[in-house]
Design a protein around this motif. Sequence first.
Motif, short mmCIF file in Angstrom:
data_model
loop_
_atom_site.label_atom_id
_atom_site.label_comp_id
_atom_site.label_asym_id
_atom_site.label_seq_id
_atom_site.Cartn_x
_atom_site.Cartn_y
_atom_site.Cartn_z
N SER A 13 -9.03 17.45 35.63
CA SER A 13 -7.67 16.99 35.31
C SER A 13 -6.77 18.13 34.85
O SER A 13 -7.21 19.06 34.19
CB SER A 13 -7.80 15.94 34.20
N GLN B 298 -6.50 16.21 27.79
CA GLN B 298 -7.29 15.00 27.51
C GLN B 298 -7.11 14.59 26.04
O GLN B 298 -6.90 15.44 25.17
CB GLN B 298 -8.76 15.27 27.79
N ASP B 299 -7.29 13.29 25.81
CA ASP B 299 -7.15 12.78 24.45
C ASP B 299 -8.31 13.26 23.58
O ASP B 299 -8.13 13.77 22.47
CB ASP B 299 -7.13 11.25 24.55
N VAL C 94 -12.41 15.23 23.84
CA VAL C 94 -13.32 15.98 24.72
C VAL C 94 -14.72 16.07 24.09
O VAL C 94 -14.89 15.92 22.89
CB VAL C 94 -12.80 17.41 25.03
N HIS D 211 -2.66 22.58 29.35
CA HIS D 211 -3.86 22.83 30.14
C HIS D 211 -3.79 24.26 30.67
O HIS D 211 -2.73 24.72 31.07
CB HIS D 211 -3.92 21.82 31.29
N ASP E 110 -8.36 22.59 28.01
CA ASP E 110 -7.17 22.27 27.21
C ASP E 110 -7.01 23.27 26.08
O ASP E 110 -8.01 23.74 25.51
CB ASP E 110 -7.31 20.87 26.58
#
Length: 467
Positions: free
Chosen positions: A2, A6-7, A9, A69, A74
């Motif tokens: 992605s 991300q919310d 990880v 990102h 991230d």
Amino acid sequence: MSETVQDKVDFLVVANRLPVDRKVDDDGNVSWKSSPGGLVTALEPVMQRKGGAWIGWHGAPDEVVAPFHHDGYDIHPVPLSAQEVEEYYEGFANATLWPLYHDCIVEPVFHREWWDAYQKVNKRFAEQAAEQASTGATVWVQDYQLNLVPKYLREMRPDLRIGFFLHIPFPPIELYSRLPWREELVEGLLGADLVGFQTPGAAANFQRLAKHRPGVTAARGRARTPDGRTVVIHDFPISIDSRGFHELATSEKVQAEAAKLREDLGNPETIIFGVDRLDYTKGLHQRIRAVGELFKEGKLDPHEVVFLQLATPSRERVEEYRILRDDINLLVGQINSKVGTIANRAVVYRNESVPREVLAAMYQVADLMLVTPVRDGMNLVAKEYIACRSNDDSALVLSEFAGAARELKQAYMVNPYDIDGMKATIMKALAESPKVKARKMRSMRRQVFDKTIDVWANSFLEELGVA
Ligand code: ADP
Ligand code: F6P
């Protein structure tokens, strides 16, 4: 993978530095530059392969920067105020712990306000990691700036697997005991499941300290804490992406850059090279003095030999670093005013950071590499040189006080405090037969290509039980 942040990880690295530094020029234009130092060189390829999130400071004060990102993972920038930069980063991390952990080469400074800032900022890093970690995630905390994060994080998130790796040396108890907050820092590290060091000696120093904590038993690389946990204490010598460096150095672009560089330096017969952060631990003063004396004594001829020394500006607002910068400028000026000519400078000194390709070209042209720290956790420059050389007619002069000396045993070892010894070793390395040099290079190459950064990361994470 992605491209959006991300919310939560499963894998996080927490380090003071992010891999990129945010720079804002006088007109307000923003750019991102690669961050200095060995920690970033080592961890970048690990993160590119594993993904996850990297939590760290983006290098500028008083700015809140949104997560983004980058290169397959991230990035979560942690803000620091100007006062926190002064007290936590320049103060406690780099004027208290850094000299203390490096044999007190310069006197460590102890200020209670710096300690308060260190605790506050460590808590912020821990909160950010707790926020981003999924249930049961692995969090890998890095280096001396964040000694307290393992303990804070465990209090916030007992479900996490927490590793800690110290990139710099860990001092013997006799020096460490000067620290007014020595108990708190040991407790901080004991919050981890695994505490890793560069060398067995550093791990043994920590184990000895841990054993002195009330209710803690420690032996054979394991500590039992009063709350019944086991903390593994072990050495994991860090390395580099050896193949990546080699491929870069042998690429056409870098080969062309190397040819141009050699020409710019006046096509000398021999190029001696050094590259470091401008840090008093790197033994720059001793190294430049030694080479300078060889020029002055006529043992090195400036028409045939050039000494190229690159030094990246580092921690420039910390007093000892300013003193060093002025000292080195003066020393280089003194040498060049006595030996060489305007067209043939004996010492070419550049106080700057260069892109990776340019650095690889410099390794390619360097017949002799000088790595002479007075104390260093590992020193990745030594390994980069070996990885980048395709020519066997090369030699590495290495300080016995660098962690790398345990692995690169075929280097020409020096005690950087012994200027005459260092001069003799430099001359010996330059005069060595091609056959001996080739044997030494082959042996060191095997070491650097066997023990890569992937081997380092996998062995740490396996010991942590998460690989
Ligand atoms: P430290 O982590 O103390 O800075 P290391 O030798 O382990 O020491 O790592 C230094 C890293 O920074 C290496 O990857 C090296 O290539 C890089 N580096 C040092 N000086 C420069 C420079 N002037 N330009 C570009 N990279 C540099
Ligand atoms: O590898 C040692 C180290 O201190 C890292 O922790 C650090 O990121 C690097 O050197 C460069 O120093 P700084 O982050 O202070 O510029």
